[in-house]
Design a protein around this motif. Structure first.
Motif, mmCIF file in Angstrom:
data_model
loop_
_atom_site.group_PDB
_atom_site.id
_atom_site.type_symbol
_atom_site.label_atom_id
_atom_site.label_comp_id
_atom_site.label_asym_id
_atom_site.label_seq_id
_atom_site.Cartn_x
_atom_site.Cartn_y
_atom_site.Cartn_z
ATOM 1 N N LEU A 52 0.829 -1.206 0.000
ATOM 2 C CA LEU A 52 0.000 0.000 0.000
ATOM 3 C C LEU A 52 0.863 1.256 0.000
ATOM 4 C CD1 LEU A 52 -2.876 -0.952 2.489
ATOM 5 C CD2 LEU A 52 -2.920 -0.982 -0.003
ATOM 6 N N ASP A 53 1.995 1.205 0.709
ATOM 7 C CA ASP A 53 2.892 2.360 0.730
ATOM 8 C C ASP A 53 3.424 2.657 -0.669
ATOM 9 O OD1 ASP A 53 2.556 2.632 3.436
ATOM 10 O OD2 ASP A 53 4.394 1.564 3.976
ATOM 11 N N MET A 54 3.752 1.576 -1.403
ATOM 12 C CA MET A 54 4.286 1.770 -2.748
ATOM 13 C C MET A 54 3.227 2.335 -3.684
ATOM 14 S SD MET A 54 6.642 1.939 -4.860
ATOM 15 C CE MET A 54 7.887 1.397 -3.682
ATOM 16 N N TYR A 55 1.984 1.860 -3.555
ATOM 17 C CA TYR A 55 0.918 2.390 -4.407
ATOM 18 C C TYR A 55 0.663 3.859 -4.095
ATOM 19 C CZ TYR A 55 0.134 -2.512 -5.542
ATOM 20 O OH TYR A 55 0.301 -3.811 -5.957
ATOM 21 N N LEU A 56 0.772 4.227 -2.828
ATOM 22 C CA LEU A 56 0.634 5.636 -2.464
ATOM 23 C C LEU A 56 1.779 6.454 -3.048
ATOM 24 C CD1 LEU A 56 -0.533 5.320 1.255
ATOM 25 C CD2 LEU A 56 -1.853 6.316 -0.628
ATOM 26 N N GLU A 57 2.964 5.853 -3.107
ATOM 27 C CA GLU A 57 4.108 6.546 -3.707
ATOM 28 C C GLU A 57 3.898 6.742 -5.207
ATOM 29 O OE1 GLU A 57 8.814 5.713 -4.568
ATOM 30 O OE2 GLU A 57 8.004 5.101 -2.620
ATOM 31 N N LEU A 58 3.342 5.709 -5.871
ATOM 32 C CA LEU A 58 3.057 5.839 -7.301
ATOM 33 C C LEU A 58 2.010 6.931 -7.537
ATOM 34 C CD1 LEU A 58 2.955 2.088 -8.424
ATOM 35 C CD2 LEU A 58 4.710 3.788 -8.958
ATOM 36 N N GLN A 59 1.051 7.017 -6.632
ATOM 37 C CA GLN A 59 0.034 8.061 -6.756
ATOM 38 C C GLN A 59 0.644 9.445 -6.547
ATOM 39 O OE1 GLN A 59 -3.471 8.196 -3.980
ATOM 40 N NE2 GLN A 59 -4.558 7.581 -5.832
ATOM 41 N N ALA A 60 1.673 9.514 -5.700
ATOM 42 C CA ALA A 60 2.368 10.783 -5.488
ATOM 43 C C ALA A 60 3.175 11.173 -6.723
ATOM 44 C CB ALA A 60 3.280 10.681 -4.268
ATOM 45 N N GLN A 61 3.691 10.157 -7.443
ATOM 46 C CA GLN A 61 4.444 10.431 -8.675
ATOM 47 C C GLN A 61 3.526 10.871 -9.803
ATOM 48 O OE1 GLN A 61 7.024 7.145 -9.794
ATOM 49 N NE2 GLN A 61 7.576 6.772 -7.670
ATOM 50 N N ASN A 62 2.324 10.295 -9.839
ATOM 51 C CA ASN A 62 1.347 10.650 -10.872
ATOM 52 C C ASN A 62 -0.037 10.599 -10.245
ATOM 53 O OD1 ASN A 62 -0.502 10.733 -13.000
ATOM 54 N ND2 ASN A 62 0.886 9.711 -14.423
ATOM 55 N N GLU A 63 -0.640 11.749 -10.086
ATOM 56 C CA GLU A 63 -1.931 11.846 -9.396
ATOM 57 C C GLU A 63 -3.043 11.080 -10.096
ATOM 58 O OE1 GLU A 63 -1.679 15.211 -12.374
ATOM 59 O OE2 GLU A 63 -0.338 14.222 -10.933
ATOM 60 N N ASP A 64 -2.821 10.672 -11.347
ATOM 61 C CA ASP A 64 -3.834 9.919 -12.089
ATOM 62 C C ASP A 64 -3.780 8.420 -11.797
ATOM 63 O OD1 ASP A 64 -4.583 12.297 -13.347
ATOM 64 O OD2 ASP A 64 -3.161 11.994 -14.979
ATOM 65 N N PHE A 65 -2.773 7.969 -11.053
ATOM 66 C CA PHE A 65 -2.657 6.550 -10.726
ATOM 67 C C PHE A 65 -3.864 6.107 -9.900
ATOM 68 C CE2 PHE A 65 -1.350 3.251 -7.666
ATOM 69 C CZ PHE A 65 -0.980 2.245 -8.541
ATOM 70 N N PHE A 66 -4.482 5.003 -10.331
ATOM 71 C CA PHE A 66 -5.686 4.496 -9.663
ATOM 72 C C PHE A 66 -5.419 3.178 -8.936
ATOM 73 C CE2 PHE A 66 -9.673 2.118 -9.503
ATOM 74 C CZ PHE A 66 -10.558 3.075 -9.011
ATOM 75 N N GLY A 67 -4.650 2.282 -9.562
ATOM 76 C CA GLY A 67 -4.395 0.985 -8.948
ATOM 77 C C GLY A 67 -3.446 0.169 -9.806
ATOM 78 N N TRP A 68 -3.325 -1.110 -9.458
ATOM 79 C CA TRP A 68 -2.409 -2.000 -10.187
ATOM 80 C C TRP A 68 -3.124 -3.309 -10.517
ATOM 81 C CZ3 TRP A 68 2.647 -0.499 -11.318
ATOM 82 C CH2 TRP A 68 3.398 -1.453 -12.034
ATOM 83 N N ILE A 69 -3.089 -3.703 -11.796
ATOM 84 C CA ILE A 69 -3.745 -4.933 -12.261
ATOM 85 C C ILE A 69 -2.669 -5.974 -12.582
ATOM 86 C CG2 ILE A 69 -3.824 -4.165 -14.686
ATOM 87 C CD1 ILE A 69 -6.728 -5.997 -13.084
ATOM 88 N N LYS A 70 -2.890 -7.205 -12.110
ATOM 89 C CA LYS A 70 -1.921 -8.274 -12.368
ATOM 90 C C LYS A 70 -2.651 -9.609 -12.453
ATOM 91 C CE LYS A 70 2.060 -10.681 -10.299
ATOM 92 N NZ LYS A 70 2.855 -10.787 -11.539
ATOM 93 N N ILE A 71 -2.313 -10.398 -13.468
ATOM 94 C CA ILE A 71 -2.813 -11.768 -13.585
ATOM 95 C C ILE A 71 -1.591 -12.672 -13.715
ATOM 96 C CG2 ILE A 71 -4.256 -13.387 -14.870
ATOM 97 C CD1 ILE A 71 -5.880 -11.031 -15.904
#
Length: 236
Positions: A52-71
């Motif tokens: 979750l910390d990393m996803y928040l960091e990605l959102q800080a890098q780009n405010e348009d970041f919504f989530g991460w999809i992986k299969i």
């Protein structure tokens, strides 16, 4: 004279050959460059004890970041962006122009919605959402039935319920893209019935009103405006 003409023809043919090879190679080179940039982001998501910390960091890098999809077992391992007027149809995470684009949510999708629709290109280089089309095979679906879709707020797994082909923007197709965001019980049930009628096979699973869904969509090239879609429900 004949020898000169042969040399000219040879150079012309060599030029045409070089041009054709460049046309073939360029998309693969561009795709490889973009995939390398995504791989840098992917590695970052693995380098922390708390994702979750990393996803928040990605959102800080780009405010348009919504989530991460992986299969697992597929090429699908990408950030998901907000719609932003289809900006990410042709831009990467760094907001640079890219033919591959970046997966993005529909206009009506947001956190804690009944159905989040995620769009991604079906690239001829087998990247982005190309592997969605492999869900035409029931055995493939059974082996890849779990979809990881994480946001800065939660780590969540979804289970594939439906896989189908349809035609977009046509009276002969199913307008699945109209069922995003919040859904009434009537809308949810109608969506479920249409998905079931279009389904390529029975997964042995079903939807119930109250299930939280993600719908993944990509192009399907056997028909004009063809689409390949999978629908997954949050693990109960």
């Amino acid at each position: 004279m004949k020898k000169t003409l042969k040399i000219i023809v040879l150079f012309v043919l060599l030029g045409l050959f070089a041009f054709c090879m460049a046309k073939i190679a360029t998309p693969h080179i561009e795709s490889e460059i973009q995939e390398q940039k995504f791989e840098v982001l992917t590695e970052k998501t693995k380098d922390t004890e708390n994702p979750l910390d990393m996803y928040l960091e990605l959102q800080a890098q780009n405010e348009d970041f919504f989530g991460w999809i992986k299969i697992d077992g597929t090429h699908i391992d990408y950030p998901v962006m907000r719609n932003c007027n289809d900006f990410y149809l042709r831009h990467n995470f760094q907001k640079e122009y890219s033919k591959s684009g970046t997966p993005y949510i529909s206009e009506g999708s947001e956190y804690n919605r009944d159905n989040i629709i995620i769009y991604g290109h079906n690239m001829k280089t087998d990247t982005m959402f190309h592997d969605l089309t492999k869900y035409a095979d029931k055995d493939f679906c059974e082996k890849h039935k779990i979809v990881h879709f994480n946001t800065p707020f939660e780590i969540v797994d979804y289970e594939v319920v439906y896989a189908f082909k349809t035609v977009a923007y046509s009276e002969y197709g199913f307008d699945y893209y109209s069922y995003d965001g919040f859904l009434t019980e009537e809308q949810f049930n109608k969506f479920n019935i249409n998905c079931a009628s279009c389904a390529l096979y029975d997964t042995g699973k079903s939807l119930e009103y109250g299930d939280e869904l993600i719908t993944l969509s990509t192009c399907e090239y056997s028909r004009y405006n063809g689409r390949f879609v999978i629908v997954a429900r949050k693990m109960r």
